[in-house]
Design an enzyme around this catalytic site. Structure first.
Site, mmCIF file in Angstrom:
data_model
loop_
_atom_site.group_PDB
_atom_site.id
_atom_site.type_symbol
_atom_site.label_atom_id
_atom_site.label_comp_id
_atom_site.label_asym_id
_atom_site.label_seq_id
_atom_site.Cartn_x
_atom_site.Cartn_y
_atom_site.Cartn_z
ATOM 1 N N ALA A 30 40.927 35.683 39.210
ATOM 2 C CA ALA A 30 39.739 36.250 39.167
ATOM 3 C C ALA A 30 38.650 36.197 38.356
ATOM 4 O O ALA A 30 37.410 36.293 38.429
ATOM 5 C CB ALA A 30 39.885 37.638 39.904
ATOM 6 N N PRO A 62 35.924 35.516 35.424
ATOM 7 C CA PRO A 62 35.366 36.732 34.736
ATOM 8 C C PRO A 62 34.870 37.604 35.871
ATOM 9 O O PRO A 62 34.568 38.716 35.662
ATOM 10 C CB PRO A 62 34.001 36.359 33.817
ATOM 11 C CG PRO A 62 33.929 34.957 34.558
ATOM 12 C CD PRO A 62 34.989 34.300 34.984
ATOM 13 N N LYS A 103 33.607 35.170 41.501
ATOM 14 C CA LYS A 103 33.798 35.015 42.751
ATOM 15 C C LYS A 103 34.430 36.532 43.360
ATOM 16 O O LYS A 103 34.240 36.814 44.768
ATOM 17 C CB LYS A 103 35.037 34.145 43.055
ATOM 18 C CG LYS A 103 34.579 32.750 42.824
ATOM 19 C CD LYS A 103 35.907 31.647 42.952
ATOM 20 C CE LYS A 103 35.107 30.233 42.500
ATOM 21 N NZ LYS A 103 34.925 30.234 41.034
ATOM 22 N N ASP A 122 51.495 37.973 37.277
ATOM 23 C CA ASP A 122 51.820 36.618 37.755
ATOM 24 C C ASP A 122 51.706 36.323 39.270
ATOM 25 O O ASP A 122 52.055 37.432 39.617
ATOM 26 C CB ASP A 122 53.414 36.479 36.936
ATOM 27 C CG ASP A 122 53.741 34.893 37.090
ATOM 28 O OD1 ASP A 122 54.012 34.672 38.100
ATOM 29 O OD2 ASP A 122 53.382 34.171 36.116
ATOM 30 N N CYS A 135 37.002 23.491 39.358
ATOM 31 C CA CYS A 135 35.782 22.770 38.788
ATOM 32 C C CYS A 135 35.829 21.413 38.204
ATOM 33 O O CYS A 135 35.598 21.275 37.206
ATOM 34 C CB CYS A 135 34.932 23.944 37.805
ATOM 35 S SG CYS A 135 36.079 24.216 36.546
#
Length: 468
Positions: A117, A119, A122, A167, A238
């Site tokens: 998640a 920084p 989203k 994890d 990305c």
């Protein structure tokens, strides 16, 4: 464009393989990167639209826009108050997919896991879409990055997010079938960063692509059991190459048990990915759409028996506040914003939760998750009175009648954010006696306490704005 001294050419192997398969891609990666922002719907009408050139096509009306240029965001006080988030436009497509995935679920209150998640772009987008009574668990395994995630979640002020640092396997093992949607924006080789980060070019190699693809499969495999049967995995990177994109999507669907969802026509010139003759997500190529470069796919998990989470009776639990403390906590909250439960948490802090968030936090504590933040941190109860936390100041459901409100000019707000003490910009008489909520353009920035002819600036030192 004349390359700067730090210019690094595109890796030759990348040009000969990945870029060669997409005419125009290589040339676009030496172009200028677009700038886009996404507004906070929990703080409506208070973000700036100055410089907005056009909307982001795959977002809802008024949700996000491109800017004509790149301003100094740190010089805008409401940026620090969470009025908007600077987010790459392509990555906002996760929100487009999420809206469609939620239409397929029969959950009255959806639960979404944002697996990688930090920084927080989203995460805050998901929190805006699902609504204040839904649940978002935002996980970041790397602790320093998780702290940044907590900060951005608090600034957004939605009150429907729990932040963990675990994890991915912990979710599959300890909370099987718990989530309706899992968003996995997995670590990748970063080809979509080539335009603005020459370091990404220098670090790229075919071997690293293979390592990333294997790690991505492991992350998704480890967390797969946390997704309920019929739920949706939103997978994104990305990067542009098929190893990390289409081939991984097909591997997830075929090996773990699911079907790639197409959702019909997509906006703009987003390019469908294909693998093995079947649909496998969507590509955002910089020469086709205004994006750095992004890939995303939705995979609906096959139906099957749902497992039950294992309960740990020795794990920590939430302790409800007593009646007097509960009444004091409720005084600070707008009753229409969905906070229904008040509880004591770690470090002597009190928290507010919706009923679904309270149940989720209890499950996280029962599963011994590394819980860093959840719901709304209200503050510390001291002899029946709440000493409010900074997070409460930024919560969109704060009752602004609980303390005096001190509207500040742009200059005074920046002086407050840097914890300055200029009497000309921030005089004591700008505040009423006692506790004040400092605001700028109606956006809450934090607390100030006036005592006689002086005041204490309670803005967190760790968040102090030093350069703008």
């Amino acid at each position: 464009m004349t390359p700067p001294n730090s210019y690094v050419p595109l890796p030759a192997v990348f040009v000969e393989t990945v870029a060669a398969a997409v005419p125009g891609l290589a040339e676009s990666l030496d172009g200028e990167a677009p700038v886009s922002i996404r507004f906070n719907p929990y703080k409506p009408g208070i973000g700036t639209t100055a410089g907005c050139s056009s909307p982001v096509p795959w977002t809802e009306s008024g949700e996000a826009c491109y800017l004509a240029g790149r301003p100094v965001f740190t010089a805008d006080p409401v940026f620090h108050g969470g009025a908007y988030y600077v987010q790459e436009a392509g990555s906002m497509f996760v929100g487009w997919l999420l809206r469609r995935a939620l239409r397929q679920t029969d959950a009255a209150v959806p639960k979404v896991l944002d697996l990688c998640a930090a920084p927080g772009g989203k995460t805050t987008h998901i929190a805006s879409i699902v609504g204040p009574r839904a649940v978002v668990v935002a996980n970041e395994v790397i602790r320093p990055r998780a702290k940044i995630l907590v900060e951005n979640v608090q600034k957004w002020g939605s009150g429907n997010v729990a932040v963990t640092s675990n994890d991915p396997a912990d979710f599959g093992n300890r909370l099987p079938g718990f989530f309706d949607v899992v968003v996995a924006d997995v670590p990748c080789s970063g080809e979509g960063m080539f335009r603005k980060d020459y370091g990404a070019r220098a670090e790229w190699s075919p071997e690293n692509v293979q390592l990333c693809a294997a790690r991505q499969r492991r992350i998704v495999s480890d967390a797969w059991d946390a997704l309920r049967p019929g739920g949706t995995l939103i997978y994104s990177t990305c990067t542009f190459n098929a190893e990390e994109d289409e081939r991984n999507v097909r591997w997830i669907a075929d090996s773990l048990g699911g079907a790639v969802t197409e959702y019909g026509e997509v906006p703009g010139e987003i390019v469908p990915g294909v693998c093995g003759g079947g649909a496998a997500g969507w590509h955002f190529y910089p020469h086709r759409v205004r994006s750095e470069g992004f890939f995303a796919a939705a995979i609906q998990k096959s139906d099957g028996p749902a497992s039950s989470a294992k309960k740990n009776k020795t794990a920590g639990t939430l302790i409800p506040l007593g009646r007097k403390d509960r009444d004091e906590a409720a005084r600070w909250i707008d009753p229409e914003k969905g906070i229904e439960r008040f509880a004591a948490g770690p470090g002597g802090m009190s928290y507010g939760f919706s009923e679904p968030m309270h149940d989720t936090v209890s499950a996280l504590l029962g599963g011994r998750f590394g819980l860093l933040y959840s719901g709304v941190q209200l503050g510390e109860m001291i002899r029946g009175a709440l000493k409010p936390s900074h997070a409460l100041a930024l919560y969109h459901g704060l009752n602004r009648e609980a303390a005096a409100v001190a509207p500040l000019s742009e200059e005074a707000a920046m002086e407050y954010l840097r914890k300055g003490s200029s009497a000309a910009l921030l005089p004591a008489d700008a505040f009423a006696g006692g506790l004040n909520l400092a605001t700028c353009r109606e956006v809450a920035l934090g607390w100030v306490k006036r005592i006689g002819n002086r005041y204490n600036n309670l803005y967190p030192s760790a968040w102090r704005v030093l350069h703008y």
